[in-house]
Design an enzyme around this catalytic site. Structure first.
Site, PDB file in Angstrom:
ATOM      1  CE  LYS A  90      -0.814   0.805  -4.484  1.00 53.88           C
ATOM      2  NZ  LYS A  90      -0.059  -0.462  -4.507  1.00 53.88           N
TER       3      LYS A  90
ATOM      4  CE1 TYR B  94       1.011   3.710  -6.929  1.00 55.43           C
ATOM      5  CE2 TYR B  94       1.246   5.475  -5.309  1.00 55.43           C
ATOM      6  CZ  TYR B  94       1.582   4.220  -5.772  1.00 55.43           C
ATOM      7  OH  TYR B  94       2.483   3.449  -5.067  1.00 55.43           O
TER       8      TYR B  94
ATOM      9  CB  SER C 190      -0.946  -0.019   1.209  1.00 61.04           C
ATOM     10  OG  SER C 190      -1.813   1.078   1.188  1.00 61.04           O
TER      11      SER C 190
END
Length: 328
Positions: free
Chosen positions: A205, A201, A168
């Site tokens: 995550k 993005y 993550s």
């Protein structure tokens, strides 16, 4: 994005970039492990470290076989120990569900055990399938092998539980889930008119963190250490699409070396007492922030899990029981 969260992430990166993180080690004789995205950056750096712990079998799961073979030779040529580890390069393209399914079948046919699955593969940008859907499809396909491993006699060396580690990021705290009230959140994510490239993005995550929390509740994985890991901002290939000036400035001010970042992977993959579904960062367990810590986080997480389960069950009907387990 939160106006206060971005400066907080930047300050955290600056404060943590030079932390003296522990280099976790274990005797991995007899163990089998897979690292996705292992041909470059943090994946390659961690593969080098794991190789020196001498597992029985280390699999570099990569999209490009030729680049994987180059990485393999780099691991072999830079190793500081003579190793009997079987080092393989297997094809895995997370942009293709078919490739993930083929990889899963190969694992089922050729592996007797799986001690560590490190899901490092991912891309910067808008690849929801690569960073989230295929990542958890792979986890679902290999969950039975991880669960089986826990019941097998432990090989000599470390007393290590099977581990499933999803990468993550601390940027999970800076992004909202704007679509959370939509009837179908994942469908809304794909609405091009609402697409925000600068957030995608961080959103993937955040989803990795939330779905790892839910995955850890699956009964099949009750004896497997399931966690997410934030390596911090590192001098990896994640910024390969940025300009050279942006990379130089970002690396100089904010970034850890890949060697330091890889230490977070080693810690998460080799530590037995990590609570189920935990978010780990800088070699410790931390509470998530932002949306992941909001009052409605449990409801949003379950809704996301249910939707993701439907998508993945359509791809592999045999996984239906796994995805539905936390709702029985």
């Amino acid at each position: 994005m939160s106006a206060t969260a971005i400066p907080r992430v930047i300050c955290t990166s600056i404060a943590e970039r030079n932390l003296d993180l522990p280099e976790t080690k274990a005797d991995l004789h007899g163990r089998v492990m897979i690292i996705t995205g292992a041909n470059t950056g943090l994946g390659l750096e961690s593969a080098k470290r794991f190789y020196e712990m001498q597992p029985a079998h280390l699999i570099l799961a990569v999209r490009n076989i030729s680049k994987g073979e180059v990485a393999k030779q780099e691991i072999l040529s830079t190793a500081s120990v003579e190793s009997t580890t079987k080092l393989d390069v297997w094809e895995l393209d997370l942009a293709s569900f078919e490739s993930v399914k083929t990889f899963g079948r190969k694992c089922e046919a050729e592996l007797e055990r799986l001690d560590i699955l490190l899901e490092n593969g991912g891309v910067n940008g808008g690849a929801l399938q690569v960073n989230v859907l295929s990542t958890f499809l792979l986890a679902g396909l290999l969950a039975p092998l991880l669960a089986k491993t826990e019941k097998l006699p432990a090989p000599g060396g470390a007393n290590l539980k099977p581990h499933l580690v999803v990468v993550s990021s601390d940027v999970h705290q800076i992004v909202p889930i704007r679509e959370k009230n939509k009837p179908e959140i994942f469908r809304a994510f794909n609405d091009e008119s609402q697409f925000r490239a600068g957030e995608r993005y961080a959103l993937t995550k955040l989803l990795d963190l939330l779905m790892t929390e839910e995955l850890a509740k699956v009964p099949l994985l009750s004896d497997v250490v399931v966690c997410s890991v934030n390596p911090g901002f590192c001098q990896s290939d994640l910024m390969r699409e940025a300009s050279s000036i942006q990379r130089r400035i970002g690396y100089a001010i904010l970034a850890r070396t890949t060697a330091l970042g890889a230490r977070t992977y080693l810690w998460a993959a080799l530590t037995n007492d990590i609570p189920p579904g935990s978010y780990t960062s800088s070699c410790r367990v931390l509470k998530p922030s932002g949306v992941a810590a909001a009052k409605d986080a449990p409801q949003v997480r379950k809704k996301l899990w249910k939707e993701m389960a439907a998508i993945l069950t359509k791809e592999v009907p045999d996984t239906a029981t796994l995805w539905g387990a936390s709702y029985l």
